[in-house]
Design an enzyme around this catalytic site. Sequence first.
Site, PDB file in Angstrom:
ATOM      1  N   THR A  87     -37.259  -5.712 -17.316  1.00  0.00           N
ATOM      2  CA  THR A  87     -37.179  -6.361 -15.992  1.00  0.00           C
ATOM      3  C   THR A  87     -38.481  -7.092 -15.654  1.00  0.00           C
ATOM      4  O   THR A  87     -38.520  -7.856 -14.693  1.00  0.00           O
ATOM      5  CB  THR A  87     -36.863  -5.339 -14.875  1.00  0.00           C
ATOM      6  N   TYR A 121     -32.428   6.661 -11.122  1.00  0.00           N
ATOM      7  CA  TYR A 121     -33.786   6.308 -10.680  1.00  0.00           C
ATOM      8  C   TYR A 121     -34.428   7.472  -9.929  1.00  0.00           C
ATOM      9  O   TYR A 121     -35.541   7.890 -10.246  1.00  0.00           O
ATOM     10  CB  TYR A 121     -33.708   5.077  -9.778  1.00  0.00           C
TER      11      TYR A 121
END
Length: 315
Positions: free
Chosen positions: A38, A147
């Site tokens: 990312t 996460y």
Amino acid sequence: MRGRRVLVTGGAGFLGSHLCDALLGEGNAVIALDNLLTGRRDNIAHLGSDRRFDFLELDVCQPLDCGKVDYVFHLASPASPVDYSLHGIPTLRVGSLGTFQSLEVAKKYQAGYLLASTSECYGDPLEHPQKETYWGHVNPIGPRSVYDEAKRFAEAATVAYRRYHHVDTRIVRIFNTYGPRMQLNDGRVVPNFMKQALRGEELTVYGDGTQTRSFCYVADEIEGIVRLARSSEPGPVNIGNPKEFTILECAEKVLAVTGSKSQVRYEALPEDDPKQRCPDISKARRLLGWEPRIDLENGLRMALKYFQEALGTRT
Ligand code: UDP
């Protein structure tokens, strides 16, 4: 910190690249490590000619040795709900294996260590605002769990290396941060609203827009992180802006700053979307003498040029 050799995992990410800038600015040599899942080369392109800067395109989950370092900042991870939903397994891996590997580097070289943790550790909080002493309200099998639980595990690993191996660790819990270099398509509310407003598209408000977030401008966030790294405080310490906004208020600010006439369109609220989030920053104020200086409207103005250029709408 000055004259040190510093490793920043996730160094080509939004926050990581700003941290590299700050550390170089203080006179350190910086190695940015990123697998570019990312992160983006564009974020660090301006550092290419700096002899004190190195970039390693590597996955921190692999054993790594980049020579002696004095400090490790472990930021590597997908961090937006869209990114970590898309990359669920890599998110779990980097929070677990990546945290171990980066802690091993700190252990080997007796380096300082800072873990970038998150307000997501508090889940959909039942305590408000959130103090560091709150243990959180996290769904371990929901869409955000890859996460939230990875970061909670990372915190446990970090304190274990402190406890068992005497590594000099710190934990920062980062709340919603925004600013230049955010990926336009990472799905977070600020880039989404800025992009939609600048294109004259409807702003997509999820749910009824009464859920709250507290938005911290990236320069304030980095200042807090660097102050924590310099201190001897192990944390966790919340670093975020305690001014809370509903998502509808955030949309209004974006419309005001961009001068856009876009309307709002309501869409379904994602599962497990936290209803409120606001840091209690008394610990950061007391121990680090830190508090944010830039309010949401000014921060959005400061980020506007970046979003205009990234979208090609700047004239
Ligand atoms: N949100 C929204 N519209 C968007 C993107 C996000 O209303 O286009 C909402 C989202 O549901 C959440 C808040 O904005 O309540 C912040 O979302 P974001 O993805 O930025 O980060 P989070 O704080 O949820 O991790």
